[in-house]
Design a protein around this motif. Structure first.
Motif, short mmCIF file in Angstrom:
data_model
loop_
_atom_site.label_atom_id
_atom_site.label_comp_id
_atom_site.label_asym_id
_atom_site.label_seq_id
_atom_site.Cartn_x
_atom_site.Cartn_y
_atom_site.Cartn_z
N ARG A 71 6.45 7.11 -15.72
CA ARG A 71 7.87 6.90 -15.43
C ARG A 71 8.07 5.52 -14.75
NH1 ARG A 71 10.05 8.03 -10.82
NH2 ARG A 71 8.15 9.09 -10.16
N LYS A 72 7.24 5.23 -13.75
CA LYS A 72 7.38 3.95 -13.05
C LYS A 72 7.01 2.79 -13.97
CE LYS A 72 6.68 4.98 -8.16
NZ LYS A 72 5.72 4.87 -7.05
N MET A 73 5.99 3.03 -14.84
CA MET A 73 5.56 1.96 -15.74
C MET A 73 6.69 1.60 -16.71
SD MET A 73 1.64 2.76 -16.67
CE MET A 73 1.68 2.33 -18.38
N GLU A 102 -5.81 7.61 -6.88
CA GLU A 102 -5.33 7.50 -8.26
C GLU A 102 -4.27 6.44 -8.36
OE1 GLU A 102 -3.86 11.33 -9.09
OE2 GLU A 102 -5.87 12.21 -9.26
N THR A 103 -3.95 6.05 -9.60
CA THR A 103 -2.92 5.05 -9.78
C THR A 103 -1.59 5.53 -9.21
OG1 THR A 103 -1.65 3.78 -11.38
CG2 THR A 103 -2.51 5.88 -12.13
N LYS A 104 -0.84 4.62 -8.61
CA LYS A 104 0.47 4.97 -8.05
C LYS A 104 1.56 4.58 -9.04
CE LYS A 104 -1.69 6.24 -4.35
NZ LYS A 104 -3.04 5.92 -4.77
N ARG A 139 11.14 4.19 3.67
CA ARG A 139 10.78 5.15 2.61
C ARG A 139 10.08 4.36 1.51
NH1 ARG A 139 14.05 3.99 -1.74
NH2 ARG A 139 16.13 3.20 -1.28
N ASN A 140 9.79 5.00 0.40
CA ASN A 140 9.16 4.29 -0.71
C ASN A 140 10.19 3.45 -1.46
OD1 ASN A 140 8.34 4.68 -3.93
ND2 ASN A 140 6.70 4.02 -2.61
N PHE A 141 10.04 2.13 -1.38
CA PHE A 141 10.98 1.25 -2.07
C PHE A 141 10.35 0.64 -3.32
CE2 PHE A 141 13.19 1.39 1.97
CZ PHE A 141 14.53 1.30 1.60
N GLY A 142 9.09 0.91 -3.54
CA GLY A 142 8.44 0.40 -4.76
C GLY A 142 7.57 -0.82 -4.50
N HIS A 143 6.60 -0.96 -5.36
CA HIS A 143 5.59 -2.01 -5.26
C HIS A 143 6.20 -3.41 -5.14
CE1 HIS A 143 2.27 -4.18 -7.76
NE2 HIS A 143 2.19 -4.51 -6.50
N ALA A 195 0.84 -1.20 0.00
CA ALA A 195 0.00 0.00 0.00
C ALA A 195 0.87 1.25 0.00
CB ALA A 195 -0.91 -0.01 1.22
N PHE A 196 0.65 2.10 -0.97
CA PHE A 196 1.37 3.37 -1.06
C PHE A 196 0.33 4.48 -1.18
CE2 PHE A 196 3.84 6.33 -3.99
CZ PHE A 196 4.51 6.93 -2.95
N ASN A 197 0.19 5.25 -0.14
CA ASN A 197 -0.83 6.31 -0.09
C ASN A 197 -2.23 5.77 -0.40
OD1 ASN A 197 1.19 8.12 0.49
ND2 ASN A 197 1.43 8.80 -1.63
N ALA A 255 -3.99 -3.00 -2.91
CA ALA A 255 -4.82 -2.41 -1.85
C ALA A 255 -6.03 -1.66 -2.40
CB ALA A 255 -3.97 -1.46 -1.02
N ASP A 256 -6.07 -1.42 -3.72
CA ASP A 256 -7.09 -0.53 -4.26
C ASP A 256 -8.39 -1.25 -4.66
OD1 ASP A 256 -6.18 -1.90 -6.42
OD2 ASP A 256 -5.44 -0.16 -7.52
N MET A 257 -8.44 -2.55 -4.40
CA MET A 257 -9.62 -3.37 -4.70
C MET A 257 -9.94 -3.46 -6.18
SD MET A 257 -11.93 -2.40 -1.46
CE MET A 257 -11.04 -0.91 -1.16
N GLN A 258 -8.93 -3.21 -7.02
CA GLN A 258 -9.14 -3.45 -8.45
C GLN A 258 -9.26 -4.95 -8.69
OE1 GLN A 258 -5.90 -0.88 -10.38
NE2 GLN A 258 -7.64 -0.77 -11.77
N ASP A 259 -8.54 -5.69 -7.87
CA ASP A 259 -8.63 -7.15 -7.94
C ASP A 259 -9.57 -7.57 -6.82
OD1 ASP A 259 -6.53 -6.89 -9.80
OD2 ASP A 259 -5.08 -6.95 -8.17
N1 UDP Z 1 2.19 0.49 -4.69
C1 UDP Z 1 3.24 0.43 -3.79
N2 UDP Z 1 4.35 1.18 -4.02
C2 UDP Z 1 4.48 2.01 -5.10
C3 UDP Z 1 3.41 2.03 -6.03
C4 UDP Z 1 2.29 1.27 -5.80
O1 UDP Z 1 3.17 -0.30 -2.80
O2 UDP Z 1 5.50 2.67 -5.24
C5 UDP Z 1 0.99 -0.33 -4.45
C6 UDP Z 1 -0.33 0.41 -4.50
O3 UDP Z 1 -0.64 0.98 -3.25
C7 UDP Z 1 -1.30 -0.67 -4.91
C8 UDP Z 1 -0.45 -1.57 -5.79
O4 UDP Z 1 0.90 -1.29 -5.48
O5 UDP Z 1 -1.75 -1.42 -3.80
C9 UDP Z 1 -0.71 -1.36 -7.27
O6 UDP Z 1 -0.59 0.01 -7.58
P1 UDP Z 1 -1.65 0.78 -8.48
O7 UDP Z 1 -3.02 0.33 -8.14
O8 UDP Z 1 -1.37 2.24 -8.36
O9 UDP Z 1 -1.24 0.28 -9.93
P2 UDP Z 1 -2.23 0.05 -11.16
O10 UDP Z 1 -3.32 -0.84 -10.67
O11 UDP Z 1 -2.72 1.40 -11.54
O12 UDP Z 1 -1.37 -0.59 -12.19
#
Ligand code: UDP
Ligand code: MG
Length: 322
Positions: A212-214, A206-208, A72-76, A13-15, A97-101
């Motif tokens: 750039r990250k993609m 919003e998407t995290k 700190r933020n280490f990435g998904h 979970a990031f923000n 965490a966003d319940m998209q799945d």
């Molecule tokens: N996330 C994370 N660190 C990051 C970016 C994203 O932990 O630096 C988490 C985010 O909180 C979410 C999951 O990774 O639970 C997927 O991110 P997101 O929904 O923004 O990606 P998308 O579904 O848009 O591809």
């Protein structure tokens, strides 16, 4: 509960402040009666909002919830790895965490696992609330990736998946830092199967994953699983040398016959073209080299600032130096 829970759910979970509570409710509702012991592991990837407070509150109310907070933020991908490192369940589900799945798909995954599949991954049959650009670029990317790798990485599948105990053990042993998790899980092998689901729109926020990250994620995927970009230099080299040889023959003949003179426009164009190709190829080399450098440094993949059980150390367990 001293026994190992049957299932751990790992949630990076990031923000995601507005999503933590609803996610927890939906998970518990979907799973409580379906399994023998549940653990929910939230990994706060250096959020700037109140994500951590939400997680800590939940952990205070429900002992099944465990939380980690990164320094700190280490990435998904690092967050998912950390969750798998600390999870104690026999099987592990990775979910955003966003319940998209939708968590309601998990019982079906458990069912398949009980039937004997070691990895059950979610396959998106529809994606809602995502831009046209994101949908088409993702579809194209997975198709290209499948063509250029030897590993059978399924198209249209994210990290939403269940891993059985053997897959978890194998996953924990993978030492690399540049982690393309969905590829790594495919690489592990064992019987794997897909479960189709409808990808919903984000519950809140919003998407995290900005462009750039993609992009970085895509380059990580390609460099982790394919040498094709490196080989392209060789192929292009052969093509250019072959055609320049033909060109020399052509020019010699024309010279002998005495009909033709090539001007500097032609010269300029070919120099620029070759210069461009060479720079691109050096860039490709650089991408691989940077990742090799990153691996050799052997810095920890993430650092833990806080954990709800107070037991997780700052530095994660060293991965085996195979
Ligand atoms: N996330 C994370 N660190 C990051 C970016 C994203 O932990 O630096 C988490 C985010 O909180 C979410 C999951 O990774 O639970 C997927 O991110 P997101 O929904 O923004 O990606 P998308 O579904 O848009 O591809
Ligand atoms: Mg999402």
């Amino acid at each position: 509960m001293t026994d190992r829970p049957e299932l751990s759910v790992v949630i990076p979970a990031f923000n995601e402040e507005p999503n933590i509570g609803p996610m927890y409710d939906r998970l518990v509702k979907a799973l409580e009666s379906k399994i023998d012991g549940l653990e929910i592991v939230f990994v706060d990837d250096g959020s700037k909002d109140a994500t951590w407070e939400c997680i800590a509150n939940l952990a205070g109310e429900d002992r099944r919830v465990k939380g980690l907070r990164f320094a700190r933020n280490f990435g998904h991908q690092a967050a998912v790895t950390a969750g798998v490192d600390v999870a104690s369940g026999k099987a592990i589900v990775l979910i955003d965490a966003d319940m998209q799945d939708p968590p309601e798909v998990i019982p079906e995954m458990i069912q398949r696992w009980r039937e004997g599949f070691e990895v059950v991954y979610g396959k998106r049959i529809a994606r809602e609330g995502e831009t046209f650009f994101k949908r088409t670029s993702a579809a194209l990317f997975y198709r290209i990736l499948r063509r250029i790798t030897d590993v059978d990485i399924p198209a249209d599948a994210g990290d939403f998946r269940l891993m059985g105990p053997r897959a978890v053990e194998a996953f924990r042993a993978l030492p690399e830092r540049n982690r393309f998790i969905r590829g790594l899980v495919s690489w592990i092998g064992f019987p794997q199967i897909a479960v189709s689901y409808h990808r919903e729109a984000r519950h809140a926020g919003e998407t995290k994953y900005p462009i750039r990250k993609m992009m970085r994620f895509a380059v990580d995927a390609v460099t982790s699983f394919s040498f094709l970009p490196l080989r392209m230099a060789t192929v292009l080299g052969f093509i250019v040398s072959g055609s320049s040889f033909l060109y020399i023959l052509l020019v010699s003949v024309l010279k002998v016959v005495g009909v033709m003179r090539f001007g500097h426009t032609w010269l300029m164009a070919s120099i620029l073209f070759l210069g461009g190709v060479q720079l691109v190829m050096i860039g490709v080399l650089g991408e691989y080299l940077a990742r090799v450098f990153d691996e050799v440094k052997r810095r920890p993949l993430y650092l833990v600032g806080e954990s709800t059980d107070g037991k997780t150390g700052v530095v994660p367990p060293q991965r085996p130096n195979l």
